[in-house]
Write a protein that holds these residues in place. Structure first.
Motif, PDB file in Angstrom:
ATOM      1  N   ARG A 239     -20.611  35.201   7.753  1.00 56.09           N
ATOM      2  CA  ARG A 239     -20.939  33.806   8.016  1.00 56.09           C
ATOM      3  C   ARG A 239     -21.570  33.633   9.394  1.00 56.09           C
ATOM      4  NH1 ARG A 239     -15.153  31.236   7.241  1.00 56.09           N
ATOM      5  NH2 ARG A 239     -14.675  33.203   8.322  1.00 56.09           N
ATOM      6  N   GLN A 242     -18.080  30.097  11.375  1.00 56.09           N
ATOM      7  CA  GLN A 242     -16.935  29.835  10.509  1.00 56.09           C
ATOM      8  C   GLN A 242     -16.449  28.392  10.601  1.00 56.09           C
ATOM      9  OE1 GLN A 242     -12.871  31.051  11.674  1.00 56.09           O
ATOM     10  NE2 GLN A 242     -13.832  32.385  13.179  1.00 56.09           N
ATOM     11  N   THR A 245     -20.374  26.495   8.191  1.00 56.16           N
ATOM     12  CA  THR A 245     -21.263  27.581   7.801  1.00 56.16           C
ATOM     13  C   THR A 245     -22.524  27.068   7.107  1.00 56.16           C
ATOM     14  OG1 THR A 245     -19.290  28.941   7.459  1.00 56.16           O
ATOM     15  CG2 THR A 245     -21.360  29.792   6.600  1.00 56.16           C
ATOM     16  N   SER A 291     -22.632  25.510  -1.347  1.00 56.26           N
ATOM     17  CA  SER A 291     -21.498  26.357  -0.993  1.00 56.26           C
ATOM     18  C   SER A 291     -20.548  26.499  -2.178  1.00 56.26           C
ATOM     19  CB  SER A 291     -20.749  25.797   0.217  1.00 56.26           C
ATOM     20  OG  SER A 291     -20.335  24.466  -0.016  1.00 56.26           O
TER      21      SER A 291
END
Length: 416
Positions: A239, A242, A245, A291
């Motif tokens: 990533r 964190q 992201t 995501s």
């Protein structure tokens, strides 16, 4: 939410994503906007937000005033310290400390850490809690809510089995990088449940609860139990950030061994797997992100106490299962999937939004309810306000709808 509602939401999700990306790409190609965060708009010392930005770190204190199904109205505070090393390639780390008191007379103390050390060579992940807690239980498996839309008279409250208990949790892992982005490590885990009171239990009159029946069947003391163990961990983390992201992947496999150290304990093992994936959808603005978050938790050998079984809302950030009350779905095996589309609303990135959907499936081996036999969906929308540019920290507001359930959430930092 019924099947037609979920389909309609999905179509709106896709159309909005395409329109938003095209509009943002067009706007970006004409005139880029300078990024602005909330503290740049409010400079007063007595602001509700107390923010202390420094080089390569960010300290935040926010009051918590909100409502969730598991707690009712709640108030308190959350502090978050985000920091990184001096090297450009160092990744951001975060430490969270929070205290919340609720209208249900619950006290929730949390300490979470997700820390990168020594140029990203060491990764620490911790979840420490002390709760004076009350929470209803609903039984095992995801069949407890009917999937037929015609069951409009269904009342989820009728399934409630109120419980009070104290909970102490100490989970801490440490992993070392063995290859670029690959980590191997170990951890210690302690879950201790005390002063358990099952309010609906009335043995004299033959009134039993799911918690009591499960505890009796598998030999656990229904008033107090402890689960302690150690784990082995495999991690992959590419990533870019964190905290929030935009691109990359995170994968984790944790295998926990729980030995029987006392006569009241039973040996068991639990496998936990997690996967997160982030894909930027626009080459002009990386705030357009698709995501994916998937978790699987399975009791692989032996048995664990009822309250320690896999359930929603008990992940490190307590973010899984949006749309449903914490602990509503529980079982010996559980799989959770959440997808989210994140998009900018204002050109300066101060305000952004999300559309999300999630799915949960849990088993109950005593009733022969298999994993994926019943799936419970939820959908929702979210609003984000940028409160630190360097770390991309957002203040987030989420509202989610599930079957015969809905909930509002206020947090700092993304759900995953």
């Amino acid at each position: 939410m019924n099947k037609k509602g979920i389909i309609s939401f999905s179509l709106i999700f896709i159309v909005w994503a395409q329109f938003s990306i095209k509009a943002q790409n067009f706007g970006d190609s004409i005139k880029p906007c300078p990024i602005k965060s909330l503290p740049e708009l409010f400079k007063k010392k007595d602001s509700v937000l107390i923010v202390k930005p420094q080089k390569n770190n960010f300290f935040l204190i926010i009051p918590i005033i909100g409502s969730q199904p598991a707690t009712g109205f709640s108030y308190g505070f959350v502090t978050q310290y985000t920091f990184k090393g001096k090297k450009i390639d160092d990744k951001y780390s975060s430490i969270n400390l929070g205290a919340t008191f609720t209208e249900k007379k619950q006290l929730l103390l949390n300490f979470k850490n997700s820390v990168m050390l020594k140029n990203n060579n060491i990764y620490l992940s911790g979840d420490w809690r002390f709760y004076i807690f009350s929470q209803p239980n609903y039984g095992l498996g995801t069949d407890i809510i009917p999937r037929a839309s015609k069951d409009d008279d269904f009342d989820l409250n009728a399934l409630k089995e109120p419980m009070n208990y104290n909970y102490f949790k100490f989970h801490q892992t440490a992993s070392w990088e063995v290859k670029n982005n690959y980590y191997v490590g170990a951890g210690v885990h302690l879950d201790w449940y005390t002063t358990i009171t099952d309010e609906n239990l009335d043995i004299a009159n033959g009134q039993f609860t799911n918690h009591y029946n499960y505890s009796q069947k598998y030999g656990f003391n229904d008033k107090e139990y402890v689960v302690n163990g150690a784990s082995l961990n495999l991690l992959y983390d590419s990533r870019d950030n964190q905290i929030n992201t935009n691109r990359g992947m995170f994968a984790n496999i944790n295998y926990r061994f729980n030995p029987a150290l006392t006569k009241s304990q039973y040996a068991s093992s639990v496998l936990f797997m997690e996967y997160r994936y982030f894909l930027p959808l626009s080459k002009y603005n990386e705030q357009h992100v698709f995501s994916l978050w998937a978790t699987g938790q399975f009791v692989t050998t032996g048995n664990v106490p009822y309250l320690n079984l896999p359930s929603i809302g008990w992940d490190q950030r307590s973010r899984s299962g949006k749309g449903y009350t914490q602990g509503l779905f529980r079982g010996q095996k559980m799989v959770y999937l959440e997808t989210e589309y994140r998009f900018p609303i204002t050109c300066n990135q101060l305000i952004s939004g999300t559309l999300f959907a999630n799915f949960t499936s849990a088993s109950d081996k005593d009733r022969d309810i298999k994993l994926f036999q019943y799936i419970q969906p939820a959908v929702g929308v979210g609003l984000r306000i940028l409160i630190d540019k360097a770390t991309r920290t957002n203040l987030i507001f989420n509202y989610a709808w599930g079957r015969h359930s809905k909930a509002f959430y206020l947090n700092a930092g993304e759900s995953f």
